[in-house]
Design a protein around this motif. Structure first.
Motif, short mmCIF file in Angstrom:
data_model
loop_
_atom_site.label_atom_id
_atom_site.label_comp_id
_atom_site.label_asym_id
_atom_site.label_seq_id
_atom_site.Cartn_x
_atom_site.Cartn_y
_atom_site.Cartn_z
N GLU A 7 1.05 -1.29 0.16
CA GLU A 7 -0.09 -0.24 0.49
C GLU A 7 1.05 1.48 -0.24
OE1 GLU A 7 -4.11 0.78 2.81
OE2 GLU A 7 -2.53 -0.71 3.20
N LEU A 8 1.92 1.09 0.94
CA LEU A 8 3.00 2.57 1.06
C LEU A 8 3.78 3.02 -0.21
CD1 LEU A 8 3.71 4.92 2.60
CD2 LEU A 8 4.82 2.79 4.42
N THR A 9 4.56 1.86 -0.87
CA THR A 9 5.32 1.54 -1.89
C THR A 9 3.95 1.92 -2.89
OG1 THR A 9 6.19 -0.58 -0.76
CG2 THR A 9 6.26 -0.14 -3.51
N LEU A 10 2.97 1.65 -2.98
CA LEU A 10 1.94 2.13 -3.60
C LEU A 10 1.45 3.75 -4.11
CD1 LEU A 10 -0.47 -0.88 -4.48
CD2 LEU A 10 0.91 0.08 -6.22
N LEU A 11 1.20 4.01 -3.52
CA LEU A 11 1.06 5.72 -2.58
C LEU A 11 2.04 5.61 -3.37
CD1 LEU A 11 -0.54 7.71 -1.36
CD2 LEU A 11 0.62 7.58 0.49
N LEU A 12 3.91 6.20 -2.76
CA LEU A 12 4.84 6.40 -3.24
C LEU A 12 5.24 6.30 -4.98
CD1 LEU A 12 7.58 5.53 -0.49
CD2 LEU A 12 6.48 7.00 -0.33
N GLU A 13 4.88 5.31 -5.47
CA GLU A 13 4.37 5.60 -6.72
C GLU A 13 4.33 6.77 -7.52
OE1 GLU A 13 4.70 1.40 -7.87
OE2 GLU A 13 6.70 1.02 -6.96
N LYS A 14 2.68 6.47 -6.81
CA LYS A 14 1.61 7.18 -7.48
C LYS A 14 1.82 8.63 -7.42
CE LYS A 14 -2.13 8.40 -4.97
NZ LYS A 14 -4.02 8.17 -4.79
N LEU A 15 2.65 8.79 -6.14
CA LEU A 15 2.93 10.55 -5.60
C LEU A 15 4.21 11.10 -6.34
CD1 LEU A 15 1.96 10.50 -2.22
CD2 LEU A 15 0.22 11.50 -3.87
N GLN A 16 5.04 10.17 -6.46
CA GLN A 16 5.90 9.80 -7.32
C GLN A 16 7.23 10.50 -6.61
OE1 GLN A 16 5.62 12.23 -11.23
NE2 GLN A 16 5.70 10.64 -12.44
N LEU A 17 7.52 9.05 -5.58
CA LEU A 17 7.95 9.58 -4.40
C LEU A 17 9.48 8.42 -4.37
CD1 LEU A 17 5.79 11.28 -2.05
CD2 LEU A 17 7.81 12.85 -3.13
N GLN A 18 8.96 7.62 -5.11
CA GLN A 18 10.02 6.54 -4.62
C GLN A 18 11.41 6.61 -4.07
OE1 GLN A 18 8.40 7.43 -7.89
NE2 GLN A 18 8.30 5.94 -9.41
N GLU A 19 12.25 7.81 -4.34
CA GLU A 19 13.04 8.11 -3.70
C GLU A 19 13.28 7.83 -2.34
OE1 GLU A 19 13.78 12.57 -4.13
OE2 GLU A 19 12.47 11.99 -5.59
#
Length: 124
Positions: A7-19
């Motif tokens: 869930e958190l991984t997806l959120l970071l990807e969606k917000l382009q905050l994977q870094e």
């Protein structure tokens, strides 16, 4: 380090905050519920503490707390707004937060109940 929940991984990807993922993992921030449980103000404080940029904090906060972030979306005003919110909360919360203050007024818990009942009248 613990693996981050999907869930958190997806959120970071969606917000382009994977870094931020490695940082979050190193700080044991691996669950979305942990972030939401902090509340908007704590979230900001904690993320800034671990080195997340204000811009990224803003983006995450907006995703997690839409109603709060709408009022603080404008970077230049968010600090003053936070201060205003904080001082407003102190005035409103003073009676509720401090039992000694309540008992000094001789109201105790009844005072809180009475205040709650009066609120709808004030709105009319």
């Amino acid at each position: 380090t613990m693996a981050m929940e999907a869930e958190l991984t997806l959120l970071l990807e969606k917000l382009q905050l994977q870094e931020l993922a490695p940082l979050f993992e190193s700080e044991a921030v691996t669950e979305l519920s942990l972030l939401t449980s902090m509340g908007a103000l704590m979230l900001r404080e904690n993320l800034v503490d671990i080195g997340v940029s204000e811009q990224h904090v803003q983006r995450l906060s907006a995703a997690l707390f839409p109603s709060y972030s709408a009022s603080a979306a404008d970077d230049t005003h968010s600090v003053q707004q936070d201060a205003a919110l904080a001082s407003g909360a102190q005035h409103r919360g003073a009676a509720a937060d401090s039992t000694t203050f309540d008992s000094a007024k001789g109201e105790g818990m009844d005072g809180d109940a009475a205040e709650a009942v009066e609120l709808p009248d004030a709105a009319n």
